[in-house]
Motif scaffolding. Structure first.
Motif, PDB file in Angstrom:
ATOM      1  N   ALA A 128      -1.725  -1.458   0.019  1.00 21.14           N
ATOM      2  CA  ALA A 128      -0.966  -2.604   0.382  1.00 21.14           C
ATOM      3  C   ALA A 128       0.637  -2.122  -0.137  1.00 21.14           C
ATOM      4  CB  ALA A 128      -0.489  -3.866  -1.101  1.00 21.14           C
ATOM      5  N   LYS A 129       1.807  -2.272   0.285  1.00 22.58           N
ATOM      6  CA  LYS A 129       3.056  -1.224   0.407  1.00 22.58           C
ATOM      7  C   LYS A 129       3.615  -1.074  -0.978  1.00 22.58           C
ATOM      8  CE  LYS A 129       8.335  -2.023   2.084  1.00 22.58           C
ATOM      9  NZ  LYS A 129       8.824  -2.953   2.141  1.00 22.58           N
ATOM     10  N   GLY A 130       3.756  -0.525  -1.394  1.00 16.95           N
ATOM     11  CA  GLY A 130       3.684   0.755  -2.418  1.00 16.95           C
ATOM     12  C   GLY A 130       2.199   1.525  -3.658  1.00 16.95           C
ATOM     13  N   GLN A 131       2.043   1.140  -3.094  1.00 18.82           N
ATOM     14  CA  GLN A 131       0.127   1.418  -3.728  1.00 18.82           C
ATOM     15  C   GLN A 131      -0.141   2.602  -4.069  1.00 18.82           C
ATOM     16  OE1 GLN A 131      -2.873  -0.961  -2.269  1.00 18.82           O
ATOM     17  NE2 GLN A 131      -4.296   0.382  -3.230  1.00 18.82           N
ATOM     18  N   VAL A 132      -0.230   3.296  -4.583  1.00 24.37           N
ATOM     19  CA  VAL A 132      -1.051   4.522  -5.265  1.00 24.37           C
ATOM     20  C   VAL A 132      -1.997   4.562  -4.288  1.00 24.37           C
ATOM     21  CG1 VAL A 132      -0.711   6.323  -6.814  1.00 24.37           C
ATOM     22  CG2 VAL A 132       1.109   4.451  -7.440  1.00 24.37           C
TER      23      VAL A 132
ATOM     24  N   ALA B  22       2.303   4.339  -0.363  1.00 27.74           N
ATOM     25  CA  ALA B  22       2.198   3.565   1.052  1.00 27.74           C
ATOM     26  C   ALA B  22       3.741   4.071   1.051  1.00 27.74           C
ATOM     27  CB  ALA B  22       1.361   2.217   0.885  1.00 27.74           C
ATOM     28  N   PRO B  23       4.659   3.829   2.092  1.00 32.36           N
ATOM     29  CA  PRO B  23       5.890   2.735   2.240  1.00 32.36           C
ATOM     30  C   PRO B  23       5.665   1.463   3.439  1.00 32.36           C
ATOM     31  CG  PRO B  23       4.915   5.083   4.375  1.00 32.36           C
ATOM     32  CD  PRO B  23       3.936   4.498   3.185  1.00 32.36           C
ATOM     33  N   PHE B  24       4.372   1.156   3.711  1.00 33.10           N
ATOM     34  CA  PHE B  24       4.031  -0.067   4.572  1.00 33.10           C
ATOM     35  C   PHE B  24       2.721  -0.766   4.033  1.00 33.10           C
ATOM     36  CE2 PHE B  24       4.216   2.935   7.722  1.00 33.10           C
ATOM     37  CZ  PHE B  24       3.285   2.710   8.790  1.00 33.10           C
ATOM     38  N   ALA B  25       1.809  -1.907   4.296  1.00 29.75           N
ATOM     39  CA  ALA B  25       0.939  -2.149   4.130  1.00 29.75           C
ATOM     40  C   ALA B  25      -0.587  -1.606   5.477  1.00 29.75           C
ATOM     41  CB  ALA B  25       0.458  -3.417   4.287  1.00 29.75           C
TER      42      ALA B  25
END
Length: 397
Positions: free
Chosen positions: A87-91, A233-236
């Motif tokens: 997902a977006k922002g996921q580490v 992640a910058p995007f999904a």
């Protein structure tokens, strides 16, 4: 009496006519079927085919991103498996943060020290302002004393002139007047010194404030470096081609993996230059993926590349030298897949597709707008030619 066998019938006798008639009937049926097929294909082309442009030189594409590290260190933890959705922002992974935590603590201490120095200078400035007030009060007092001493000196001098006063009284009054005047000058110097010290303190306070700003910037930089130890992640999308493992050493620019935005797939179709005359943005498109030939997807023409693929190649060819062989060029066209169709199938970039564009749809404007007329750049003979074409009086032969 001996019987003789029947002689064979010669070709062309009445017995062969039935076979010839059957062949004619078969040929007639084949001809009718052929005419029916030709008619059907002609009707289909007239009503459908001539309005549609199709190409199989088309592929699914995505604006994928190669993730890179922004800090230096060893990978301490990996939280996403290869080819797993994120997902977006996921580490995705973490770099060992200990060095960056120490740097953040040091930056916080530097900021605290700079702020303490600023507060100390502010206190000194307050004391300096109080010193100026005290010096101003002392100057006022000495000026009053000096005024009294000067009046006493003038009175003693007048009395000495009239022989009423003594020389000793005059000398004492003169000494007191000079001492009072000296005290006034000393008070003025003390006031100037206090004002100069306050100016120095103000300059030091400005420098201290700049140091505080620099310390805050360093603190933000240290916090930013610490945040970069978590690779997000910058995007999904789907993380593929992962290049790291726990214990791997990375530096700024080291490749982490490739993030594919499968939710934003589009079609890159290469149409022949003879096909694009009717293709316009907004045109309706039917898409068939080779992996699922029975599934029909729908899309819309987004844009046409401003040039053929050959123009943007690494080594564009030059036809100005040697022999020339004309080759039909292809123009890349970007096609957006409808959201409901894109989510129905596990589409992946690189898959081959066949697209068919309905040239009757799309924005009602030409591929390239006509340039606006500029009378100032018209050729000298343009006016005369227009007059001849319009049949102006006196211009006909």
């Amino acid at each position: 009496m001996t019987s003789t066998p029947d002689a064979p019938q010669a070709p062309g006798t009445p017995a062969s006519k039935p076979k010839s008639g059957k062949a004619k009937r078969i040929l007639g049926i084949v001809a009718l079927l052929l005419l029916a097929v030709i008619g059907y294909e002609g009707f289909r082309w007239f009503t459908h085919g001539r309005f549609h442009q199709e190409t199989d030189d088309a592929y699914l594409q995505a604006d994928l991103v190669m993730l890179q590290a922004r800090d230096t260190g060893y990978i301490a933890e990996i939280l996403v498996a290869p080819n797993a959705p994120v997902a977006k922002g996921q580490v995705i992974a973490r770099i060992d943060p200990q060095d960056y935590q120490l740097a953040l603590e040091n930056a916080a201490n530097t900021l605290a020290s700079a702020e303490s120095a600023t507060r100390q200078l502010e206190a000194q400035i307050t004391a300096g302002r109080a010193g100026i007030q005290q010096a101003e009060a002392a100057l006022t007092a000495t000026q009053a004393t000096n005024d009294g001493a000067q009046k006493a000196y003038r009175r003693a001098r007048e009395l000495k002139t009239t022989s009423v006063g003594t020389q000793a009284s005059l000398d004492s009054a003169e000494a007191s007047a000079k001492s009072a005047a000296a005290q006034v000058e000393s008070a003025k110097a003390a006031l100037a010194q206090a004002e100069a010290q306050l100016a120095v303190l103000n300059a030091e306070a400005d420098s201290a404030k700049l140091q505080v700003r620099a310390a805050r910037t360093g603190l933000r930089q240290a916090q930013r470096d610490l945040d970069f130890t978590q690779i997000r992640a910058p995007f999904a999308g789907i993380l593929t081609e992962r290049q790291i493992e726990v214990g791997s050493y990375v530096a700024p620019g080291s490749r982490i993996g490739t993030l594919v935005p499968v939710e934003n797939l589009y079609v890159g179709a290469n149409f022949k230059e003879t096909q694009i005359a009717g293709i316009r943005p907004g045109g309706s498109v039917q898409i068939r993926v080779d992996a699922w030939p029975d599934e029909l997807l729908h899309g819309t023409v987004e844009s046409l590349t401003a040039g053929t693929g050959q123009v943007f190649s690494l080594l564009p060819s030059s036809n100005a030298t040697g022999n020339f062989t004309k080759v039909v060029q292809r123009v890349p066209v970007r096609i957006r897949i409808d959201d409901q169709d894109r989510s129905r199938l596990p589409l992946r970039p690189g898959m081959s597709v066949v697209v068919e564009v309905d040239t009757r749809t799309g924005e009602d404007r030409p591929l390239m707008p006509a340039p606006a007329a500029n009378p100032a750049r018209a050729e000298p003979g343009a006016a005369a030619t227009s007059a001849l074409d319009s049949g102006a009086p006196g211009m006909r032969g």
